[in-house]
Design an enzyme around this catalytic site. Structure first.
Site, short mmCIF file in Angstrom:
data_model
loop_
_atom_site.label_atom_id
_atom_site.label_comp_id
_atom_site.label_asym_id
_atom_site.label_seq_id
_atom_site.Cartn_x
_atom_site.Cartn_y
_atom_site.Cartn_z
CG LEU A 36 -7.74 -11.90 34.71
CD1 LEU A 36 -7.80 -12.99 34.07
CD2 LEU A 36 -6.83 -10.62 35.41
CD GLU A 41 -15.38 -3.58 29.49
OE1 GLU A 41 -14.74 -2.88 30.46
OE2 GLU A 41 -16.93 -3.39 29.99
N GLY A 42 -14.23 -7.22 26.58
CA GLY A 42 -14.77 -7.49 25.30
C GLY A 42 -15.85 -6.86 25.14
N GLY A 43 -16.46 -6.80 23.89
CA GLY A 43 -17.66 -6.10 23.50
C GLY A 43 -18.73 -7.03 24.22
CG MET A 44 -20.58 -11.42 24.08
SD MET A 44 -20.92 -12.35 22.80
CE MET A 44 -21.44 -13.48 22.54
CB ALA A 45 -18.15 -11.37 28.64
CE LYS A 51 -15.54 -13.92 26.32
NZ LYS A 51 -15.03 -14.79 25.93
CG ASP A 97 -10.21 -13.91 15.73
OD1 ASP A 97 -10.44 -13.65 16.69
OD2 ASP A 97 -9.60 -13.75 14.97
#
Length: 673
Positions: free
Chosen positions: A357, A359-363, A383, A490
């Site tokens: 779905l 992707e981010g900097g951590m997962a 995640k 956030d």
């Protein structure tokens, strides 16, 4: 020193100073061009990633339709009875139950083992090579590919037709395909503000969409090397989107290149002012007769000034952002195409990973299916912590904190975390899967479709729902009755989800502050979205729930106007504005909002926490009361803006369940279309 020697020395100093200024200017210009090219390649990569994901979304929709067609009882009966070609031709061409598929798709194929029947509603014969599509469907109920058919790109999907093994010993498959229309590609190009070019393996152009950044679109290379203008005004990058099909994306970065050029010229000004001053003094000393001691003193002063100017130039040069150019590193282009194994359901503990779905900097995030006894199935969002981070204790502890905090928050307006664990050394958490869109996407689509932001009544309804979630989180206590001190940190349109049924959910407590976290943010470290954060958060100070209320106020301004309040040219400028809070210019923009929006935001966006709303409950009381018709306003908005997309996604989910259920069901109990 003799006058003639003094003149020669003065002229030499002048020549050296001017030559140094010229070299420095050339180096600055080259550095600026290098940075502009790197930015341009990155922008093209971002556009290409978005275009690929948009194409994948359309392929998922075709998969859903193919699964629906394969689950029809007449189709299953035709496959089970192994009827002749004439009967198949008559059924596909005349039966009313197949009419929607005749209208939508220009190519149909029913495959029974080694037997293949092709049908085209318009009667035009098409030679379609299905080997790549069939290979992708091995071991899977659904698969899709972008295929090249007679020089035209087709969106094609294959679904397994469930029939008793005794009827047909080999599996039966239904293939549906339709051309990728020029209007579809044009819409994708407009959405990502790029020029898109589809080419075949020989580099021949098939179709293009969007206006090129240059007068003539650059010819793509066969090896896929990124192309970029020498001054970074445009770039092109490539990705394979199907067998023998390649998508090039060109980004127009003339504005960014002009900004870099402007910054470079600004740095050249002190260089040349210093050089002219130094050379003027040198010439004056060379041509004006005076005693040797006075001459030496003035030359020493000039040398000192020149050294100071060079030091200032070095500091200014270092302040320019340094980025890799396209010649030094591959284009940061798009996220790699998921490996084929991820296209099929992949076992992962008690889950099956269906598709990525995001992707981010951590997962990385996946859509996953959980099965249990009695035929129970449910979709989740998994995640997975990136593998390198799994070896870093601090990252693992932060991930565990996110899971622990998310699992402890049980509220109808909070996306819950249901599970956390480890599979073969990989940490994961599972949360609820909600069919919907984030608020940022909703507002942008509203402007694209209607040219206007959301209705204030809808915005206030969303705010009331988010405040319920924040009020719940801010007042949470532990088992001893002590406040947990949870602060989201956030709150932004990207972290507020609107479902297709008009529900509002707050998500991603990944950087939330809590008294019971095992990891804590170091003093002075800023986390969050600078466009929406409170001043004390931007300064790296201690925050409480009132920081979330400020962020919600900034979110309301975005929803009501479609504009960001802070409009600095650089991220540093925006961070400075965020640390100071709204200025007089910002208050003037807020005052232009209709009542009661302006009054609410003037209280919510106060720079000092003591001057804002004290609690989520107080903020909610200041909002207009929610009328009965307002509760369904968001659902109507979602239906109007995303109805077709949400129906396609829902059909995809239903198709997965239908195919899974049909695998064990007798033929006569299948769902009909």
């Amino acid at each position: 020193m003799r006058p003639v020697h003094r003149r020669i020395l003065g002229f030499l100093v002048t020549a050296c100073v001017l030559a140094g200024a010229t070299v420095a200017s050339l180096r600055l210009d080259a550095r600026g061009q290098k940075g502009a090219r790197a930015r341009s390649v990155h922008a093209a990569g971002v556009a290409l990633t978005g275009a690929r994901e948009a194409l994948e979304g359309r392929l998922r929709a075709v998969e859903g339709r193919a699964a629906t067609g394969a689950s029809l009882s007449p189709v299953r009966a035709l496959a089970a009875e192994h009827v002749d070609t004439f009967t198949l031709q008559d059924a596909f061409a005349t039966e009313t139950w197949w009419q929607p598929f005749r209208d939508e798709f220009s190519f149909h194929s029913l495959i029974e083992g080694h037997r293949r029947f092709d049908f085209t509603p318009d009667g035009v014969s098409r030679s379609v090579e299905l080997s790549a599509l069939l290979a992708a469907s091995e071991g899977r109920p659904l698969a899709s590919e972008l295929l090249l058919v007679g020089g035209v790109p087709y969106l094609a999907a294959v679904a397994q037709v469930q029939v008793p093994p005794s009827a047909v010993p080999e599996r039966s498959l239904l293939v549906l395909a339709r051309p990728l229309g020029a209007a579809e590609l044009e819409a994708i190009a407009r959405e990502f503000r790029s020029t898109l070019l589809l080419v075949d393996a020989d580099g021949a152009e098939l179709t293009r969409a969007g206006e090129p950044a240059s007068k003539k679109l650059a010819a793509p290379t066969l090896d896929g090397t990124p192309l970029t203008d020498v001054r970074g005004r445009w770039s092109m990058v490539r990705a394979e989107v199907g067998p023998g099909l390649f998508l090039w994306a060109q980004a127009d970065t003339r504005a960014e290149a002009a900004q870099v050029l402007s910054t470079t010229r600004a740095l050249m000004v002190p260089v040349w002012l210093t050089a002219l001053l130094a050379s003027g003094i040198a010439l004056w000393l060379a041509l004006r007769p005076q005693r040797e001691r006075a001459t030496a003193e003035l030359l020493a002063q000039t040398t000192q000034r020149l050294a100071a100017a060079e030091a200032q130039l070095e500091r200014l040069s270092k302040s320019m952002p340094t980025v890799q150019s396209a010649a030094e590193a591959p284009a940061p282009a798009p996220r790699a195409r998921p490996e084929p194994s991820l296209e099929a359901p992949v076992p992962f503990g008690r889950y099956e990973l269906l598709r990525p779905l995001g992707e981010g900097g951590m997962a990385r995030v996946y859509l996953a299916l959980a099965r249990s006894a009695g035929g129970f199935e449910r979709l989740f969002v998994i995640k997975r912590l990136h593998e390198p981070l799994a070896r870093q204790p601090e990252a693992v502890a932060q991930f565990m904190d996110e899971a622990r905090l998310g699992a402890s928050l049980v509220h109808s307006n909070v996306v819950p975390v249901y599970d956390f664990g480890e599979v073969d050394g990989e940490y994961y958490l599972a949360s609820e899967y909600i069919l919907g869109r984030d608020l940022d996407t909703v507002v942008r689509r509203s402007f694209e479709r209607d040219g206007d932001p959301l209705e204030p009544a809808t915005v206030f309804f969303v705010a009331q729902e988010v405040l319920k979630a924040l009020g719940y989180a801010h007042t949470r206590q532990d088992t001893q009755g002590r406040p947990l001190g949870i602060v989201h940190r956030d709150v932004s349109p990207m972290n507020i989800l609107a479902s297709g049924r008009g529900e509002v959910k707050l998500l991603d407590f990944g950087i939330a502050k809590s008294a019971h976290r095992s990891t804590h943010t170091r003093a002075g470290l800023v986390k969050g979205n600078i466009h929406f954060m409170a001043p004390e958060q931007a300064r790296g100070l201690e925050v409480d729930g009132r920081a979330d209320l400020f962020s919600l106020g900034m979110t309301l301004f975005w929803c009501l106007t479609g504009e960001l309040l802070y409009t600095g040219q650089t991220e540093f400028d925006q961070l400075i504005q965020a640390a100071e809070g709204p200025s007089e210019e910002h208050w003037e923009r807020i005052a232009q909002l209709p009542a009661p929006c302006a009054a609410i935001l003037q209280r919510a966006l106060q720079p000092h926490p003591a001057d804002r709303f004290w609690s989520a409950e107080e903020f909610a009381r200041a909002l207009p009361a929610v009328r009965p018709e307002d509760t369904s306003g968001l659902e109507r908005t979602m239906r109007r803006l995303f109805g077709e997309e949400l129906r396609a996604e829902s059909a995809y989910r239903s198709a997965l369940a239908a195919v899974s259920a049909a695998s064990d069901a007798p033929l006569g109990h299948a769902h009909t279309g």
